[in-house]
Design an enzyme around this catalytic site. Structure first.
Site, PDB file in Angstrom:
ATOM      1  N   LYS A 176       1.401  -0.844  -8.702  1.00 33.69           N
ATOM      2  CA  LYS A 176       2.173  -0.718  -7.497  1.00 33.69           C
ATOM      3  C   LYS A 176       2.980  -2.191  -7.030  1.00 33.69           C
ATOM      4  O   LYS A 176       4.347  -2.360  -6.864  1.00 33.69           O
ATOM      5  CB  LYS A 176       1.788  -0.065  -6.361  1.00 33.69           C
ATOM      6  CG  LYS A 176       2.441   0.034  -5.067  1.00 33.69           C
ATOM      7  CD  LYS A 176       3.849   0.905  -5.369  1.00 33.69           C
ATOM      8  CE  LYS A 176       4.727   1.085  -4.217  1.00 33.69           C
ATOM      9  NZ  LYS A 176       4.164   1.452  -2.989  1.00 33.69           N
ATOM     10  N   LYS A 245       6.376  -8.244   2.323  1.00 37.92           N
ATOM     11  CA  LYS A 245       4.948  -8.241   2.036  1.00 37.92           C
ATOM     12  C   LYS A 245       4.442  -7.942   0.687  1.00 37.92           C
ATOM     13  O   LYS A 245       3.417  -8.529   0.212  1.00 37.92           O
ATOM     14  CB  LYS A 245       4.144  -6.938   3.196  1.00 37.92           C
ATOM     15  CG  LYS A 245       2.600  -7.028   3.047  1.00 37.92           C
ATOM     16  CD  LYS A 245       2.127  -5.958   2.157  1.00 37.92           C
ATOM     17  CE  LYS A 245       2.510  -4.603   2.684  1.00 37.92           C
ATOM     18  NZ  LYS A 245       2.063  -3.515   1.867  1.00 37.92           N
TER      19      LYS A 245
END
Length: 299
Positions: A176, A245
């Site tokens: 991911k 992030k």
């Protein structure tokens, strides 16, 4: 009604993604209990039919299967690894499916701790945004043992349209991070391609149509530009803050594993610098409006 294979499912984190997944599970006949620290999120979930509990202890006690949809690895660590979390309780074994975009090494450490207590942890971060969560068409990158993933499959199949088992625990989170680093980079290169095409006299619409028929196409040209950029919608449900992030996670992972990524590192610097122009709450596709050649300006 509780599914005999999974029991009641607890969803921890009822934001855009967690609530969408809870709705999908309810629609597919699962019993769902939810918890979130936000009263607003609790109210939205309750209105959708989710049973809300006052705290994690109640959720852990009632739910053999637990889904996490949280902002960061630190939140996951607190829910699973703290004295107040799952690891600090004497309770029958639980199956935990972590859909958070988290850190592979944190996931592996939590897995080792929980497995000593009989719990099973698999990482199944998702792509597809709130629309995918609400429709059960998420792309899921799953890390875990074969038997553990098989046990989780009734839940994964409800939530995901594309499910790929990519390796042992932690592998899903690694994939991911790589995926989102590519998305972040592709948004930047696509915005440069549009500026170059426009400067050479080609409209954005014609450029996108040609690229999507050729080898330069990507999900950014096929989905993001038509759906959220060219029409000015910028309402994908995924924010600048979340992508920044995720880019930081990719940069940190590269440093930790001593992998040189000069192109991606430059992309990371551009995303970090964008904080001066675009707030964390802005849609992440807004990065396409930034011209890196003119600091603080939109193209």
């Amino acid at each position: 009604m509780s599914n005999p294979e999974t029991g009641t499912i607890g969803v921890v984190g009822l934001g855009n993604m967690g609530l969408g997944m809870a709705r999908t599970l309810l629609r597919d006949g699962f019993s769902v209990i939810g918890f979130d620290v936000s009263m607003e999120c609790q109210a939205k979930a309750a209105a959708s039919g989710v049973t809300i509990v006052a705290g994690l202890s109640e959720l852990f006690a009632a739910c053999p299967t637990i889904i996490l949809s949280l902002p960061t690895a630190n939140h996951v660590r607190k829910v699973l690894g703290s004295d107040e979390g799952l690891g600090g309780r004497e309770i029958d074994p639980r199956l935990v499916i972590d859909t958070t975009t988290s850190e592979p090494d944190v996931t592996r450490k939590l897995d080792a701790m929980l497995r000593m207590q009989g719990h099973i942890l698999i990482d199944a971060p998702v792509s597809g945004g709130p629309a995918g969560a609400n429709s059960g068409n998420l792309t899921m990158m799953v890390g875990g043992g074969d038997a553990d993933v098989a046990r989780a499959m009734p839940v994964l199949s409800s939530l995901g349209g594309k499910i790929t088992h990519v390796g042992p625990v932690g592998a899903g989170h690694a994939v991911k991070i790589v995926n989102n680093m590519l998305v972040a980079s592709h948004l930047l290169t696509m915005s440069e391609a549009v500026r170059l095409g426009n400067a050479a006299g080609v409209t954005t619409e014609n450029l996108i149509a040609a690229l999507n028929a050729g080898s330069g196409r990507s999900a950014i040209s096929e989905v993001n530009y038509p759906k959220w950029v060219m029409n000015g919608a910028f309402d994908s449900g995924f924010t600048m803050g979340l992508m920044r992030k995720d880019v930081r996670l990719a940069m940190a992972l590269a440093r930790d594993k001593k992998v040189a990524m000069p192109v991606s590192e430059l992309a990371g610097q551009i995303w970090a610098a964008s904080e001066e122009l675009l707030s964390d709450n802005a849609d992440f596709n807004r990065i396409t409006e930034c011209d890196p050649a003119h600091k603080g300006a939109k193209s």
